[in-house]
Design an enzyme around this catalytic site. Structure first.
Site, short mmCIF file in Angstrom:
data_model
loop_
_atom_site.label_atom_id
_atom_site.label_comp_id
_atom_site.label_asym_id
_atom_site.label_seq_id
_atom_site.Cartn_x
_atom_site.Cartn_y
_atom_site.Cartn_z
N ARG A 43 0.81 -1.22 0.00
CA ARG A 43 0.00 0.00 0.00
C ARG A 43 0.84 1.27 0.00
NH1 ARG A 43 -4.10 -2.71 4.15
NH2 ARG A 43 -2.09 -3.55 4.75
N ASP A 78 -4.08 -0.24 -3.49
CA ASP A 78 -5.00 -0.44 -2.39
C ASP A 78 -5.62 -1.84 -2.61
OD1 ASP A 78 -7.18 -0.57 -0.78
OD2 ASP A 78 -8.14 1.27 -1.53
N LYS A 137 0.96 -19.62 6.23
CA LYS A 137 0.11 -19.86 7.38
C LYS A 137 -0.01 -18.56 8.21
CE LYS A 137 2.41 -21.84 11.21
NZ LYS A 137 3.32 -20.83 11.73
N LYS A 171 12.84 -27.13 3.97
CA LYS A 171 14.15 -27.34 4.61
C LYS A 171 14.81 -28.60 4.07
CE LYS A 171 12.97 -25.09 9.03
NZ LYS A 171 13.88 -24.01 9.34
N GLU A 205 12.79 -23.50 20.69
CA GLU A 205 13.33 -22.18 20.37
C GLU A 205 13.77 -21.48 21.65
OE1 GLU A 205 11.18 -20.04 17.07
OE2 GLU A 205 9.57 -21.29 17.85
N ASP A 224 0.46 -22.92 16.38
CA ASP A 224 1.53 -22.26 15.63
C ASP A 224 2.51 -23.27 15.05
OD1 ASP A 224 3.03 -19.95 14.77
OD2 ASP A 224 4.44 -20.31 16.41
N HIS A 229 4.13 -27.52 11.15
CA HIS A 229 5.46 -28.10 10.96
C HIS A 229 5.64 -29.49 11.59
CE1 HIS A 229 5.88 -24.04 9.81
NE2 HIS A 229 6.22 -23.54 10.99
N LYS A 314 8.72 -22.06 23.16
CA LYS A 314 9.58 -20.87 23.11
C LYS A 314 10.28 -20.71 24.45
CE LYS A 314 7.14 -18.63 19.41
NZ LYS A 314 8.03 -18.71 18.24
N LYS A 319 17.94 -23.53 20.53
CA LYS A 319 17.18 -23.53 19.27
C LYS A 319 17.53 -24.82 18.56
CE LYS A 319 15.49 -21.62 15.31
NZ LYS A 319 14.06 -21.69 15.10
C1 BG6 Z 1 6.87 -20.25 12.31
C2 BG6 Z 1 6.21 -19.91 13.60
O1 BG6 Z 1 6.01 -20.94 11.46
O2 BG6 Z 1 8.03 -21.05 12.58
C3 BG6 Z 1 7.16 -19.20 14.54
O3 BG6 Z 1 5.08 -19.08 13.35
C4 BG6 Z 1 8.43 -20.02 14.72
O4 BG6 Z 1 6.55 -18.94 15.79
C5 BG6 Z 1 9.01 -20.43 13.38
O5 BG6 Z 1 9.35 -19.21 15.42
C6 BG6 Z 1 10.15 -21.40 13.55
O6 BG6 Z 1 10.74 -21.65 12.31
P1 BG6 Z 1 12.28 -22.06 12.20
O7 BG6 Z 1 12.51 -22.26 10.74
O8 BG6 Z 1 13.08 -20.93 12.79
O9 BG6 Z 1 12.43 -23.32 13.01
#
Ligand code: BG6
Length: 453
Positions: A43, A78, A137, A171, A205, A224, A229, A314, A319
């Site tokens: 926009r 728009d 998503k 991935k 994470e 989420d 995933h 989280k 990670k």
């Molecule tokens: C996303 C989620 O789909 O995947 C996030 O909405 C999450 O909350 C992310 O942090 C994690 O992805 P990756 O590739 O960093 O493991």
């Protein structure tokens, strides 16, 4: 033939963080079709020049900007104006046979508006394979909302024209699951309940919700991460051999797994990190979970009795996304070496940030002893790349352009995954609060009365 890629939401995070770097990399690798035009749609009243300088500020990766600017232009519009879609159609009208791809990197509330606008201006005609539309998503917040979004989409497009992104499928190591399973006799023969004790699917994470509190608070870890995933990873691990190794052959087998997945409400734990309620745009009385442990079983002859454990959250210790396959004790081992300490075989597929495979096996301890020693055989996937390794979004964009949809989720996969998640939600209890991984681990293990973390 020209390939038009219109990216809606061109001033958003996803475009800056993932799409532009991926497109620049594909261009550098010579993977984009020769006459590709990227239309960055948003926009804000930018010119192409001012958009590019704003993008340069936001994009962290090193990009060959002069080269990218030869195929990129900014298109302000728009999203609610039918006239704007007619302008867009006029911009793409020079070649009737052109490939037209529409990537909606926007908030889900805008899906119906933009999909309707694109269809209304005949930018994509239902059933015409040269028109494709791509969604990120969240695809709904539960089964009912996903069904309603989907009904809207099917009004305008055929299922074959709809590409639903699950970036995990892009991935490298996720794509490696099927290769490992079906190209290695050792695993092919042992991939069942006779040899496998347990499967664990992990996506941990260290970060909190960052600036996404508003979105996250309405969904939580289960919706989420698990709905998309983690269930996708489980489907690839558990699926039967596809009749054909193509888009629909693979996706049909994944749906079979999801529709036989039964979760165990007695083995579910949810938790919320301390401080979550003070995050921006989070309801101070929120009961949204930021961690979930979930156990499920795949009710097929292959997987009879094998637990599939899902762990995601989280603010955890590290990670790490990985798939752990724990094998059963060898039946002859206790007879032959009743007094020796041995470990069970374990296969770990590391998905991110490290990419690779490790396999734990027993060997004889070197020297004048009969003892056993557990050893890891390691394969480091990312070590094999010189320079940049393909990021998930490079593969996703390339497959979109090529019209290959195996790495995108089909509607029946989404629908079945929502059925599972809605059922888990129905059993949800108030999450407990954790302030570090050790607390979380102890409480979870105590609640489940076994070591799972
Ligand atoms: C996303 C989620 O789909 O995947 C996030 O909405 C999450 O909350 C992310 O942090 C994690 O992805 P990756 O590739 O960093 O493991």
């Amino acid at each position: 033939m020209t390939t038009y890629l219109a990216v809606f939401g061109a001033t958003g995070n996803l475009t800056y963080k993932k799409l532009l770097p991926a497109l620049a990399q594909l261009q550098a690798l010579g993977q984009l079709p020769e006459s590709t035009r990227i239309l960055c749609v948003a926009r804000s009243p930018h010119t192409t020049e001012s958009y590019l300088s704003a993008a340069r500020e936001q994009v962290k990766e090193r990009i060959d900007w002069p080269r990218l600017s030869t195929i990129l232009e900014y298109f302000p519009m728009d999203f609610a104006s039918p006239e704007a879609y007619r302008r867009l159609a006029a911009r793409m009208a020079d070649e009737p046979q052109a490939l037209r791809l529409f990537y909606l990197a926007v908030a889900p509330e805008l899906f119906p508006v933009i999909a309707g606008g694109i269809s209304g201006a005949s930018l994509v005609k239902k059933g015409d394979p040269t028109g494709r539309i791509v969604f990120e998503k969240p695809f709904g917040v539960d089964l009912a909302s996903a069904q309603s979004i989907n009904r809207m989409l099917w009004n305008y497009f055929d299922e074959s024209q709809i590409y639903r992104v699950d970036h995990y499928l892009g991935k490298e190591m996720i794509q490696n699951i099927l290769v490992m399973r079906f190209a290695n006799r050792l695993f092919e023969d042992a991939w069942n309940h006779t040899a496998i004790e347990k499967v664990t699917i992990v996506a941990k994470e260290t970060e909190g919700v960052l600036n996404r509190g508003g979105y996250y608070d309405a969904v939580g870890a289960l919706k989420d991460m698990v709905q998309s995933h983690l269930l996708q990873m489980a489907a690839l691990v558990a699926m039967e051999v596809p009749a054909t190794f193509d888009d629909d052959g693979i996706r049909a087998k994944k749906v079979e797994v999801l529709s036989h997945l039964r979760f165990d409400p007695h083995h579910t734990v949810t938790a919320q990190y301390d401080g979550y309620l003070r995050e921006k745009n989070v309801d101070p009385a929120s009961t949204t979970e930021t961690f979930v442990f979930l156990r499920a079983f795949v009710d097929t002859p292959r997987w009879r009795g094998v637990p599939f454990d899902f762990i995601t959250g989280k603010k955890l210790d590290r990670k790490r996304s990985e798939i752990i396959i724990d094998f059963k004790d060898n039946s002859e081992r206790s007879r032959l070496w009743p007094d020796l300490d041995v470990v069970k075989n374990r296969l770990v597929v590391s998905v991110s940030p490290d990419e690779g495979v490790s396999f734990r096996l027993n060997v004889k301890t070197p020297g004048l002893t009969d003892a056993f020693l557990p050893q890891e055989m390691e394969y480091c996937h990312d070590c094999r790349y010189v320079g940049n390794r393909p990021e998930a979004y490079e593969r996703i964009l390339l497959d979109l352009i090529r019209g290959q949809s195996a790495l995108f989720t089909r509607w029946d996969e989404i629908e079945t995954a929502w059925r599972i998640v809605d059922e888990v939600k129905d059993h949800a209890v108030r999450p407990f609060v954790y302030n570090d991984f050790d607390t979380l681990k102890n409480i979870t293990n105590a609640r489940l009365q076994e070591e799972v973390l």
